[in-house]
Design a protein around this motif. Structure first.
Motif, PDB file in Angstrom:
ATOM      1  N   GLY A   2      -1.278  -0.351  -0.872  1.00  0.00           N
ATOM      2  CA  GLY A   2      -2.348   0.613  -0.681  1.00  0.00           C
ATOM      3  C   GLY A   2      -3.605  -0.116  -0.261  1.00  0.00           C
ATOM      4  N   LYS A   3      -4.745   0.555  -0.361  1.00  0.00           N
ATOM      5  CA  LYS A   3      -5.978  -0.087   0.109  1.00  0.00           C
ATOM      6  C   LYS A   3      -6.363  -1.291  -0.747  1.00  0.00           C
ATOM      7  N   VAL A   4      -6.080  -1.175  -2.052  1.00  0.00           N
ATOM      8  CA  VAL A   4      -6.421  -2.291  -2.933  1.00  0.00           C
ATOM      9  C   VAL A   4      -5.568  -3.512  -2.598  1.00  0.00           C
ATOM     10  N   ALA A  14     -14.643  -7.211  -0.404  1.00  0.00           N
ATOM     11  CA  ALA A  14     -15.435  -5.979  -0.331  1.00  0.00           C
ATOM     12  C   ALA A  14     -14.527  -4.765  -0.210  1.00  0.00           C
ATOM     13  N   ALA A  15     -13.529  -4.863   0.648  1.00  0.00           N
ATOM     14  CA  ALA A  15     -12.622  -3.731   0.855  1.00  0.00           C
ATOM     15  C   ALA A  15     -11.798  -3.462  -0.399  1.00  0.00           C
ATOM     16  N   ALA A  16     -11.302  -4.511  -1.024  1.00  0.00           N
ATOM     17  CA  ALA A  16     -10.463  -4.335  -2.208  1.00  0.00           C
ATOM     18  C   ALA A  16     -11.274  -3.723  -3.349  1.00  0.00           C
ATOM     19  N   CYS A  17     -12.478  -4.227  -3.554  1.00  0.00           N
ATOM     20  CA  CYS A  17     -13.300  -3.715  -4.655  1.00  0.00           C
ATOM     21  C   CYS A  17     -13.769  -2.278  -4.379  1.00  0.00           C
ATOM     22  N   ALA A  18     -14.084  -1.999  -3.129  1.00  0.00           N
ATOM     23  CA  ALA A  18     -14.487  -0.626  -2.782  1.00  0.00           C
ATOM     24  C   ALA A  18     -13.348   0.341  -3.051  1.00  0.00           C
ATOM     25  N   ALA A  19     -12.145  -0.083  -2.735  1.00  0.00           N
ATOM     26  CA  ALA A  19     -10.971   0.770  -2.967  1.00  0.00           C
ATOM     27  C   ALA A  19     -10.758   0.981  -4.466  1.00  0.00           C
TER      28      ALA A  19
END
Lengths: 217, 386
Positions: A2-4, A14-19
């Protein structure tokens, strides 16, 4: 994936934490989230094994994983309390050596797989390993070194565990840049790891085989 | 067949990617020779006369492949004395060799808190860091000035005498490190990795800033050691030890251009550059090939640790001379027969057409078996004839 997990696999903190934040806000089960984060780190490990990722990327992935775990863990504890341990591993860099890179990577990789870890640090004398085995009761002892000068300390430490009557309570794995060509038997260990990822696989197999208890029991 | 070249001539031919009379043999035997000579670590680093004697005694088993290099001027950084860069690192040194002591080791810490602050105000910002814990700021100014400026001259005097007595070149005059290597010590590997991903441009800016200092410092040492007069002192030992396992994209952005700038600066000043690489450089060989772009022939040597040497020869052959790769564990735990077989294979893979020097992976370990060191030397003589 998934996004994480995608974010972790892409080393994009940034992307992992935002997800993670978005999923937590939506009320997603934190257990699912941590599992997905582990999948991302597992993907990095597989790419490392395949030669697609390099050591620095493995370190970075562990950092990104840790950032996501730091967001997930409070919610996880709130809902489920402290999770069950997959087993205990004691790690340390042997006496005479202060290199801790490989050991630190192993620590993160084990941590994200639910293993309880005690890290004795660097330049750890045999009596300290013995005391920690007695007090912590690990199933696995992982010893690390980079210097050839420290290699004899593997055997010395194992012999100290033998003398204390603790050798048969643990499986012993050694790792480090200069030891990969050596035989485990020469060091009185059970296994010599070729790299951090491979070493973690062996330790997990031992722990799972022992059912989360002392691996050698 | 007898030798028709001196050690120095043989080395120069190899650097030039030309065919010498036989493959040169160049293990780094600094700790090994000291240990064989019965010196403590502190004696070996701080008492040049004692090390000179150990080096002369070592002629019996190493012959003309003596390697005083790392014990020249800048090895003093291990005491945290010479140079502001190394002064500000947390080196620990023991009296004895293992198991009672240890080799000089550096404790990685986050000593640099703010790149901009250090670039603006210099290394003194680190010198007084409370994280340093080695009390270096308590040392007297006389002590510091002696090691910074005078001790180099003592080493120089000793090695000039070594050359006068033996005719063996000293191989290295000055020493420098790649800024990223230093940054691993200043920031710790974990923080440096974070920096490389979160502020790569700042890391690059700081690396270029530090590169200027390293170039200047190593050049000064080489001149003091006798560059231009004493054969070998014109070589700068350029250490590239960390960080290990960099991916090609980061390597191309942060490592190669800074190294190239430093190499170009030394060559422009008349020095040769001995690039010593720890770790496996196989994924980066194409990038390393660019080190000699625009430079005269024979000015750069690549000394490779765990790299695939056959592949290195394929990529670099005819452009840059290569050296190294005999494993440390083999030297300590192997047999002379195993060392012989390993060296024979290396020579078969790398020696054709010249441009190859038989050498140890990193340095010959202090606890190597003497018979293994001799086996390596004999392998060069036995299998390395052209």
């Amino acid at each position: 994936m998934g996004k994480v997990s995608d974010g972790i696999a892409a080393l994009d903190a940034a992307a992992a934490c935002a997800a993670v934040r978005a999923d937590l806000e939506r009320g997603r089960d934190p257990m699912e989230l941590i599992d997905e984060a582990r999948v991302g780190l597992q993907e990095v490990g597989e790419r490392f094994d395949a030669g697609e990722y390099f050591l620095i990327e493995l370190i970075r992935a562990s950092q990104v994983f840790q950032e996501t775990a730091d967001l997930i863990n409070p919610k996880l504890t709130e809902l489920y309390g402290r999770g069950e341990s997959r087993g205990k591993v004691l790690i340390g860099t042997v006496a005479g050596d202060i290199h801790d890179l490989g050991k630190s990577i192993v620590k993160v990789l084990l941590d994200c797989r639910g293993v309880e870890i005690m890290d004795l640090g660097v330049d750890v004398a045999p009596p300290a390993f013995v005391a920690a085995v007695r007090d912590f009761g690990p199933g696995v002892v992982g010893m690390s070194a980079l210097l050839t000068a420290a290699i004899p300390q593997f055997r010395t430490t194992v012999e100290a565990l033998e003398a204390a009557g603790l050798r048969d309570t643990v499986k012993i794995i050694v790792g480090g840049g200069t030891v990969i060509d050596l035989d485990a038997a020469m060091l009185k260990a059970d296994h010599v790891a070729s790299d951090a990822n491979a070493g973690v696989d062996v330790m997990l197999a031992w722990l799972d085989e022992a059912g989360g208890a002392s691996a050698a029991n | 067949m007898s030798d028709t070249m001196t050690h120095y001539e043989r080395m120069r031919a190899a650097w030039n990617c030309e065919v010498p009379d036989r493959v040169p043999y160049m293990p780094m035997t600094v700790y090994f020779v000291a240990r064989q000579g019965g010196l403590t670590i502190k004696e070996f680093i701080t008492e040049p006369e004692k090390f000179l004697k150990a080096a002369l005694d070592g002629l019996d088993f190493i012959g003309d492949a003596q390697h005083p290099a790392l014990n020249t001027a800048d090895h003093m950084w291990m005491l945290g004395h010479a140079g502001w860069d190394m002064t500000t690192l947390d080196w620990r040194i023991w009296d004895e060799f293992p198991p009672h002591g240890n080799l000089p080791s550096i404790y990685e810490k986050v000593l640099i808190q703010d790149y901009d602050d250090v670039m603006e105000r210099g290394f003194s910002t680190i010198l007084f860091s409370t994280a340093l814990e080695n009390n270096i700021h308590e040392r007297s100014i006389d002590d510091f000035l002696y090691y910074q400026f005078e001790h180099t001259k003592v080493w120089s005097s000793v090695w000039r005498r070594f050359y006068d007595e033996t005719g063996i070149p000293i191989l290295i005059g000055g020493r420098a490190e790649h800024p990223l290597d230093l940054l691993q010590s200043y920031r710790g590997i974990s923080q440096l990795v974070t920096d490389m991903y979160t502020m790569p441009d700042k890391v690059l800016e700081f690396s270029y800033w530090l590169a200027d200092y390293e170039v200047m410092q190593a050049s000064r040492e080489a001149v003091t050691m006798g560059a231009g007069e004493l054969p070998g002192a014109e070589n700068i030992f350029f250490y590239n030890g960390a960080p290990p396992g960099m991916p090609p994209d980061l390597y191309a952005k942060l490592y190669i251009p800074v190294a190239k700038k430093m190499i170009d600066a030394w060559v422009a000043r008349g020095f040769n550059v001995w690039c010593h690489f720890d770790n496996d450089q196989t994924p980066h060989l194409e990038g390393l090939a660019g080190f000699v772009d625009g430079l005269p022939k024979g000015r750069v040597l690549l000394d490779l640790e765990k790299t695939d040497m056959k592949k290195a020869k394929e990529v670099l052959g005819g452009k840059i001379a290569i050296c190294g790769n005999v494993p440390s564990t083999l030297m300590v735990y192997g047999t002379p027969e195993e060392v012989d077989a390993y060296c024979k294979k290396l020579i078969e893979d790398c020696a054709a057409g010249g441009g190859y020097i038989l050498g140890a992976e990193c340095e010959t370990p202090w606890d190597s078996k003497r018979e293994n060191v001799v086996a390596m030397k004999q392998a060069a003589e036995k299998y390395g004839r052209y």
